[in-house]
Structure formats: C-alpha cells, structure tokens
Design a protein around this motif. Structure first.
Motif, PDB file in Angstrom:
ATOM      1  N   VAL A 183       1.525  -2.007   8.220  1.00  0.00           N
ATOM      2  CA  VAL A 183       0.547  -0.921   8.059  1.00  0.00           C
ATOM      3  C   VAL A 183      -0.320  -1.309   7.826  1.00  0.00           C
ATOM      4  O   VAL A 183       0.347  -1.980   6.476  1.00  0.00           O
ATOM      5  CB  VAL A 183       1.810   0.796   7.600  1.00  0.00           C
ATOM      6  N   GLN A 241      -2.725   4.179   6.994  1.00  0.00           N
ATOM      7  CA  GLN A 241      -1.385   4.803   7.339  1.00  0.00           C
ATOM      8  C   GLN A 241      -1.229   5.397   5.770  1.00  0.00           C
ATOM      9  O   GLN A 241      -0.479   6.200   6.035  1.00  0.00           O
ATOM     10  CB  GLN A 241      -0.374   3.935   7.938  1.00  0.00           C
ATOM     11  N   ASN A 288       7.768   5.031   6.309  1.00  0.00           N
ATOM     12  CA  ASN A 288       8.777   4.479   7.411  1.00  0.00           C
ATOM     13  C   ASN A 288       9.245   3.125   6.584  1.00  0.00           C
ATOM     14  O   ASN A 288       9.778   2.168   6.441  1.00  0.00           O
ATOM     15  CB  ASN A 288       7.295   2.799   6.514  1.00  0.00           C
TER      16      ASN A 288
END
Ligand SMILES: CC(=O)SCCNC(=O)CCNC(=O)[C@H](O)C(C)(C)COP(=O)(O)OP(=O)(O)OC[C@H]1O[C@@H](n2cnc3c(N)ncnc32)[C@H](O)[C@@H]1OP(=O)(O)O
Length: 426
Positions: free
Chosen positions: A30, A34, A225
C-alpha cells in the motif's frame, strides 16, 4: 486572516492511527493514500464525523509521489467526510505532523475554522523514484521537439548512466551525512555511551509493551492491512540482545545500532482539533488543550553534532513565553529519533557548561525521567516521519485526560536542523 481579535482555546478532541510497520513488511503493498485514508476513516468512525463538514484537514508526507501533490485533499475525497471539507498539504520533515497540528490550532484559535484534522503519513516501502537529471532534461527536450525525427534525435543522446533512478536520500544535502551519521557525531561529542543508548531503547520497548498489555492503545489504533499492533515493538528485547548489535552508521567506532535508532517505517496518524463550542455542540469530549507551540532552527553544517538539537531552543523560548519551568510538567514526550539525540537533549538541559556552549540563555535543568515517554516512544513504536507528531500528541492528550489535570511537554526534532515544541494542558 479575518478580523477576529479574540483568541479561542484549542481543544484536542480525538486521535487515531494505524499500527506502524517496519518498512517492507505489512504495508509493502500500500502507499500513502491508503494508509492516510485508513487513519482518517478510523477517526471519522470513532468520533461520528460521517458526512460532517470540517473547517480543514491539514497534513502531509515527507516523501511522496508527484501524483500525490494534493495528497490530503485526495484523501479527504475518499473518506466519509463531507467532500466540501477543504484540505491542505504541509511538509516539514519529521515535524510535519506537529506543524500540521499547529496550523489547524492557529486557525481555530483565530476563529477562522471551528474544527479540523491534522494528519501525517509516510511510506518507505513505496518511495517515489525520479529519473536522473540528464534524462529528465532530455525527456523535456523530446517533449518539445516538433517532429518525430527531432524526438528520435533527442532520445539518441540518452546514455546508459542516465537510466539510473534517483531515490529520496535520508541525508542532509548541506553536509552529505545521514540522520544517523550526524547523530553518531552527536553521541561522540556529547559523550553518550552505547550502554546508555541501549538502556534507553530497552526502556522505550518495555514501556510500550506494558502500555499495550494495559490496554492504553486500545482506543488509539485502528487495525490495518492485517496488522493490529506496531510490528517494531519487541516484548522480548533485552540489554544483552541490544548490546550484540553491530554499529549501523560508523561501523568501526560507532555506538548507534538498529536497536537504539528508529527503523525506517510506514504508517499514518491523525488528531481531531476543535473550538470548545464545536466540541460541545457535537457532544465530543475535550481531552486536553494545545496552549503553546514554538519552532526553532539550528546551524548544523559547522556544528554537525547539533543537527537534531534545535528543540532545545524552541523549548527555551516557549517556556519563557509560557512563564513555566521545564520541571513544571506532569509528562514529557520527546521524539526518540535516536536514543543518542534524546539523551544529548537531556544532558544539555542538565549541564550549565553544555547549555552555554550550545548558546542557550539559561540552563533549563533536569527533568524527572520517570515522567518521560511513559508509554514508550519512537524507538519502540517506530517512526513513519510525518506520522510521529500525531502519535505523540494523541498519547499526551490521552495521558492528561486520564490524569484529569496537568501539563504535558512535547519536543520533536527534524531534519534540516529544525525542531518544534508544544505544551498541552488539561
Ligand atoms: C528527526 C528524525 O526523526 S531523524 C531519524 C530519521 N530516521 C532514520 O534516519 C532512520 C534510521 N534507521 C535506519 O536507517 C535503519 O533502521 C538502520 C540503518 C539503523 C538499521 O537498518 P537495518 O540494518 O536494515 O536494520 P534491521 O531491521 O535489519 O536490523 C538489524 C538487526 O538488528 C536487530 N534489531 C533491531 N532492533 C532490535 C531490538 N530492539 N532488539 C534486538 N534486536 C534488534 C534486527 O532483528 C536485525 O537482526 P538480524 O540481522 O539478526 O535480523
């Protein structure tokens, strides 16, 4: 600037961040957008800001892609805030987060806005790469060529060495030294021993591990994540393990290691600031107030040992304006770029000779180290440059809110020989 002459109190209303991740680990897939959006969305959910029009969102990244030139506005548009919420990008090296808070706080104090978010994000896993200067010039030339033949003629001037990419360098262009290189000089100059640096790093990890165990960070961090906690934190850290690490910057005589330096890191954080009236209208808590902030810079080309010591000057000026002594605080949060820079700061405060030599008007004196970085700091949490300010302000606001009253002192050093200090009060 509007004509409002009355200064309003600036409340810290909320905080949020994503777990910080060592570079090229959990967030390697990412980028800045993000991560920043995740931190903002967590804040928006927590404080019921869905669809709300805020005064402004300010923040930025120390390292960003050219397509992210309007990073914070792009992020706002992708969150659930009212899309009419303005945003502004700021960058001041590792002070980006705290300077963004100062920017929003000043606008609230002056009555220009009633609420705002200050944020910061950085990714080392997703750094931009630029083409070499020669290739850039040739590409511009080719772009301007009027015919295909002209373009081809320009492309034929490209040499293999022109194809090496330019990557952001963690060094001062004025001296050619990295942050770690400068701080090696700091450690030697101010006689900060390897053992003291390692002990200080260990303390950061132990304090943070304890804070996690006690649930201090439960309402401060939104998982992202696949990561729920900062992945640099080592619960199993020991002084023996730290002592075994090899010097990272001066391989022969150095004392700075991967253990007593912050690692290169990815992450994002943000804080919600508001006027008292706005916070009350929204039914949101006032955790603490930002009452003073000061910025300073220091010469570091002739005196390379002082690169990360500018906060000493910001602190002196700020305390004088606030009419406070360095000892008048319940908590201290000093950004641990390196254990050596933090320990040098404490040593200079304590020493009349060193205070005089560096150019301070007076010796500020020792602080109670039991009150310093009580929940761990950057050595344990790690340090995604622009996100560190929001992390630290959030921790201080929470500490003071839990205590119910008191004062907090914040100090954050930055590249370019700059530093910002802040006072937070409950
Ligand atoms: C204003 C400012 O904030 S300026 C500061 C800006 N930040 C910087 O400049 C970043 C500075 N840091 C760096 O450049 C890098 O992190 C360095 C050079 C210090 C280290 O980089 P690397 O060598 O890649 O670190 P790496 O993560 O591989 O760690 C090296 C070893 O130390 C070990 N280690 C790191 N921390 C610890 C710890 N706390 N306890 C025990 N071992 C540790 C690692 O496990 C690793 O061991 P291994 O080789 O057996 O796997």
């Amino acid at each position: 600037m509007n004509q409002n002459t009355s200064i309003r109190k600036v409340a810290i209303v909320g905080y949020n961040r994503i777990p910080f991740a060592r570079a090229n680990t959990a967030y390697s897939n990412v980028g800045n957008q993000q991560m920043m959006i995740a931190a903002l969305d967590g804040l928006i959910d927590k404080y019921h800001l869905n669809g709300k029009l805020l005064g402004e969102v300010a923040g930025g990244a120390v390292i960003k892609h050219t397509y992210d030139s309007n990073l914070m506005r792009e992020c706002v548009m992708k969150t659930n805030l009212d899309p009419a919420t303005p945003a502004c990008d700021l960058q001041q090296a590792c002070d980006t987060g705290i300077e963004s808070a100062v920017y929003i706080a000043n606008k609230i104090a002056l009555g220009q806005i009633d609420s705002g978010i200050a944020g910061g994000v950085d990714s080392i896993s997703d750094i931009p790469m630029a083409v070499s200067e020669n290739l850039r010039k040739l590409l511009l030339e080719a772009r301007q060529a009027k015919s295909l033949g002209g373009k081809i003629k320009t492309f034929l001037k490209i040499r293999p060495k022109d194809l090496s990419p330019l990557v952001p360098r963690n060094e001062e262009s004025q001296t050619g030294l990295s942050m770690g290189g400068h701080t090696e000089i700091t450690a030697k100059y101010y006689k900060i021993s390897r053992e003291d640096q390692d002990q200080f790093a260990l303390r950061s990890h132990l304090n943070m591990a304890k804070a996690y165990d006690e649930g201090f960070f439960d309402d401060m961090i939104t998982p992202f994540n696949g990561l729920e906690k900062d992945n640099n934190l080592r619960k199993d850290s020991t002084i023996e393990k730290l002592a075994k690490l090899k010097p990272a910057f001066d391989k022969v005589n150095g004392t700075l290691t991967a253990g007593n330096s912050t690692p290169l890191t990815d992450g994002a954080s943000c804080i919600l600031l508001a006027s008292e009236e706005w916070a009350k209208e929204q039914g949101l808590p006032i955790l603490a107030y930002i009452t003073f902030a000061e910025i300073a810079a220091i010469e570091y080309v002739k005196k390379q040992q002082n690169l990360l010591l500018a906060p000493l000057f910001a602190a002196s000026r700020m305390l004088e304006k606030a009419g406070l002594n360095l000892q008048d605080f319940d908590y201290y949060e000093i950004h641990e770029a390196f254990a050596a820079q933090t320990l040098a700061t404490l040593k200079i405060w304590e020493s009349p000779e060193l205070s005089k030599e560096i150019g301070l008007k007076k010796t500020l004196g020792a602080i109670d180290r039991e009150k310093l970085n009580v929940k761990g700091s950057s050595l344990a949490a790690a340090h995604p440059f622009a996100a560190t300010g929001g992390r630290i302000i959030g921790v201080m606001a929470k500490l003071l809110n839990e205590k119910g009253s008191g004062k907090g002192f914040i100090s954050i050093c930055a590249a370019g020989g700059q530093g910002v200090t802040m006072i937070i009060e409950k």
